[in-house]
Design a protein around this motif. Structure first.
Motif, PDB file in Angstrom:
ATOM      1  N   ALA A 113       0.857  -1.171  -0.041  1.00 15.94           N
ATOM      2  CA  ALA A 113       0.221   0.034   0.077  1.00 15.94           C
ATOM      3  C   ALA A 113       0.970   1.472   0.014  1.00 15.94           C
ATOM      4  CB  ALA A 113      -0.782  -0.107   1.121  1.00 15.94           C
ATOM      5  N   ARG A 114       0.487   2.394  -0.502  1.00 15.25           N
ATOM      6  CA  ARG A 114       1.056   3.426  -0.693  1.00 15.25           C
ATOM      7  C   ARG A 114       0.502   4.722   0.253  1.00 15.25           C
ATOM      8  NH1 ARG A 114       0.828   2.012  -6.219  1.00 15.25           N
ATOM      9  NH2 ARG A 114      -0.392   3.643  -6.579  1.00 15.25           N
ATOM     10  N   GLU A 115      -0.571   4.390   0.647  1.00 20.19           N
ATOM     11  CA  GLU A 115      -1.242   5.178   1.640  1.00 20.19           C
ATOM     12  C   GLU A 115      -2.379   4.926   2.323  1.00 20.19           C
ATOM     13  OE1 GLU A 115      -2.774   8.493  -0.785  1.00 20.19           O
ATOM     14  OE2 GLU A 115      -4.787   7.559  -1.260  1.00 20.19           O
ATOM     15  N   LEU A 116      -2.537   5.547   3.680  1.00 20.61           N
ATOM     16  CA  LEU A 116      -3.785   5.286   4.451  1.00 20.61           C
ATOM     17  C   LEU A 116      -4.900   6.384   4.278  1.00 20.61           C
ATOM     18  CD1 LEU A 116      -2.066   4.008   7.780  1.00 20.61           C
ATOM     19  CD2 LEU A 116      -3.072   2.864   6.024  1.00 20.61           C
ATOM     20  N   GLN A 117      -6.070   5.970   4.271  1.00 22.74           N
ATOM     21  CA  GLN A 117      -7.324   7.032   4.080  1.00 22.74           C
ATOM     22  C   GLN A 117      -8.190   6.759   5.009  1.00 22.74           C
ATOM     23  OE1 GLN A 117      -8.883   7.960   0.512  1.00 22.74           O
ATOM     24  NE2 GLN A 117      -6.950   7.447  -0.729  1.00 22.74           N
ATOM     25  N   LEU A 118      -8.805   7.734   5.523  1.00 18.24           N
ATOM     26  CA  LEU A 118      -9.987   7.829   6.839  1.00 18.24           C
ATOM     27  C   LEU A 118     -11.016   8.954   6.688  1.00 18.24           C
ATOM     28  CD1 LEU A 118      -9.060   9.883   9.101  1.00 18.24           C
ATOM     29  CD2 LEU A 118      -7.371   8.313   9.618  1.00 18.24           C
ATOM     30  N   ALA A 122      -1.835  14.425  14.299  1.00 20.26           N
ATOM     31  CA  ALA A 122      -0.524  14.094  14.944  1.00 20.26           C
ATOM     32  C   ALA A 122      -0.074  12.877  14.203  1.00 20.26           C
ATOM     33  CB  ALA A 122      -0.745  14.259  16.605  1.00 20.26           C
ATOM     34  N   CYS A 123      -0.739  12.208  13.841  1.00 23.76           N
ATOM     35  CA  CYS A 123      -0.310  10.779  13.130  1.00 23.76           C
ATOM     36  C   CYS A 123       0.031  10.902  11.736  1.00 23.76           C
ATOM     37  CB  CYS A 123      -1.364   9.842  13.199  1.00 23.76           C
ATOM     38  SG  CYS A 123      -1.631   9.035  14.976  1.00 23.76           S
ATOM     39  N   GLY A 124       0.212  12.299  11.246  1.00 21.78           N
ATOM     40  CA  GLY A 124       0.577  12.366   9.895  1.00 21.78           C
ATOM     41  C   GLY A 124      -0.258  12.535   8.760  1.00 21.78           C
ATOM     42  N   PHE A 125      -1.580  12.466   9.171  1.00 17.15           N
ATOM     43  CA  PHE A 125      -2.756  12.480   8.118  1.00 17.15           C
ATOM     44  C   PHE A 125      -2.952  14.005   7.760  1.00 17.15           C
ATOM     45  CE2 PHE A 125      -3.108   8.381   9.737  1.00 17.15           C
ATOM     46  CZ  PHE A 125      -3.820   7.551   8.811  1.00 17.15           C
ATOM     47  N   THR A 126      -3.280  14.266   6.629  1.00 15.93           N
ATOM     48  CA  THR A 126      -3.558  15.480   5.974  1.00 15.93           C
ATOM     49  C   THR A 126      -5.079  15.507   5.338  1.00 15.93           C
ATOM     50  OG1 THR A 126      -2.407  15.275   3.854  1.00 15.93           O
ATOM     51  CG2 THR A 126      -1.361  16.257   5.725  1.00 15.93           C
ATOM     52  N   GLU A 127      -5.702  16.829   5.300  1.00 17.49           N
ATOM     53  CA  GLU A 127      -6.967  16.690   4.713  1.00 17.49           C
ATOM     54  C   GLU A 127      -7.061  16.848   3.503  1.00 17.49           C
ATOM     55  OE1 GLU A 127     -10.668  20.088   4.689  1.00 17.49           O
ATOM     56  OE2 GLU A 127      -9.312  19.824   6.543  1.00 17.49           O
ATOM     57  N   VAL A 128      -7.932  16.195   2.851  1.00 14.97           N
ATOM     58  CA  VAL A 128      -8.057  16.052   1.008  1.00 14.97           C
ATOM     59  C   VAL A 128      -9.297  16.831   0.767  1.00 14.97           C
ATOM     60  CG1 VAL A 128      -8.629  14.533  -0.757  1.00 14.97           C
ATOM     61  CG2 VAL A 128      -7.161  13.748   1.188  1.00 14.97           C
ATOM     62  N   ARG A 162      -5.507  11.742   4.337  1.00 19.81           N
ATOM     63  CA  ARG A 162      -4.755  10.702   4.057  1.00 19.81           C
ATOM     64  C   ARG A 162      -3.559  10.722   4.492  1.00 19.81           C
ATOM     65  NH1 ARG A 162      -1.151  12.042   0.210  1.00 19.81           N
ATOM     66  NH2 ARG A 162      -0.934  10.091  -0.562  1.00 19.81           N
ATOM     67  N   ARG A 163      -2.557   9.759   4.641  1.00 15.14           N
ATOM     68  CA  ARG A 163      -1.258   9.702   4.963  1.00 15.14           C
ATOM     69  C   ARG A 163      -0.314   8.760   4.000  1.00 15.14           C
ATOM     70  NH1 ARG A 163       1.268   7.226  10.475  1.00 15.14           N
ATOM     71  NH2 ARG A 163       3.280   6.551   9.634  1.00 15.14           N
ATOM     72  N   ALA A 164       0.511   9.490   3.346  1.00 16.64           N
ATOM     73  CA  ALA A 164       1.439   8.614   2.333  1.00 16.64           C
ATOM     74  C   ALA A 164       2.217   7.831   3.091  1.00 16.64           C
ATOM     75  CB  ALA A 164       2.409   9.472   1.645  1.00 16.64           C
ATOM     76  N   LEU A 165       2.623   6.682   2.889  1.00 23.09           N
ATOM     77  CA  LEU A 165       3.495   5.399   3.419  1.00 23.09           C
ATOM     78  C   LEU A 165       4.856   5.489   2.925  1.00 23.09           C
ATOM     79  CD1 LEU A 165       0.591   2.855   3.923  1.00 23.09           C
ATOM     80  CD2 LEU A 165       1.557   4.411   5.400  1.00 23.09           C
TER      81      LEU A 165
END
Length: 202
Positions: free
Chosen positions: A155-160, A175-181, A199-202
């Motif tokens: 996987a290349r990213e996590l989303q939520l 704080a976990c490195g996720f940014t708004e889309v 999303r957070r890039a892996l």
């Protein structure tokens, strides 16, 4: 309120848990302070106790108290409302000094999905901890363990998604490195909410 949630627990009720939960290969995460195990229908009472203890989450997101049907909905839920479970990963979270016995206390629950919304991503549908566990930092540990596993699987990213009114959860994901889309408004449960895709890039 500091539950690390990303999806409400309200879904159309069905007669039995999704077969996807039963058929996917088991995945477990481990850290120095926690371990996970596949959450199965026989763990339903323990899951309900967790949801009941975390009623502040349901009130904030759904605008109502949780019900026993919500526990069954977790087993059946897809990554977002109206979607099929697909490659579902449903895990009970225990602190390292606890048993996986269903009669005991769950520290938390993780509901994640491989290959959603596309084959390059994994999606976190729900990460929820009991009130007494929220101050121990287990949430960050679980997220990092999931990120490592997703990355190793290609996987290349996590989303939520997170709802705007859950300010502490939003800050946690940042704080976990996720940014708004993007953002959009929708009614879920008994209240209107602004949903924030992250999303957070892996």
């Amino acid at each position: 309120l500091s539950s690390y949630d990303v999806r409400v627990l309200y879904h159309e009720q069905r007669s039995k848990p999704s077969e996807a939960v039963m058929s996917e290969p088991a995945l477990e995460l481990r850290g120095e302070r926690f371990r996970t195990f596949p959450l199965m229908p026989e763990h339903g009472p323990a899951l309900w106790r967790l949801l009941e203890a975390s009623a502040d989450y349901s009130e904030l997101v759904l605008g109502r108290m949780p019900t026993p049907a919500d526990a069954n909905a977790v087993f059946m839920a897809g990554p977002e409302d109206g979607t099929e479970p697909g490659d579902k990963i449903l895990l009970g979270i225990m602190s390292t000094n606890q048993s996986t016995d269903a009669s005991l206390h769950l520290s938390g629950v993780l509901d994640a999905f491989r290959n959603y919304p596309d084959p390059s991503a994994w999606y976190i549908g729900l990460l929820l901890f009991s009130p007494e566990e929220r101050v121990h930092g287990l949430g960050r540990d679980v997220v990092e363990a999931l990120a490592d596993t997703a990355r190793a699987s290609g996987a290349r990213e996590l989303q939520l998604n997170v709802v705007e009114q859950n300010v502490k959860a939003h800050r946690f994901w940042q704080a976990c490195g996720f940014t708004e889309v993007r953002r959009w408004r929708a009614r879920f449960g008994e209240r209107d909410s602004v949903f924030i895709r992250m999303r957070r890039a892996l």
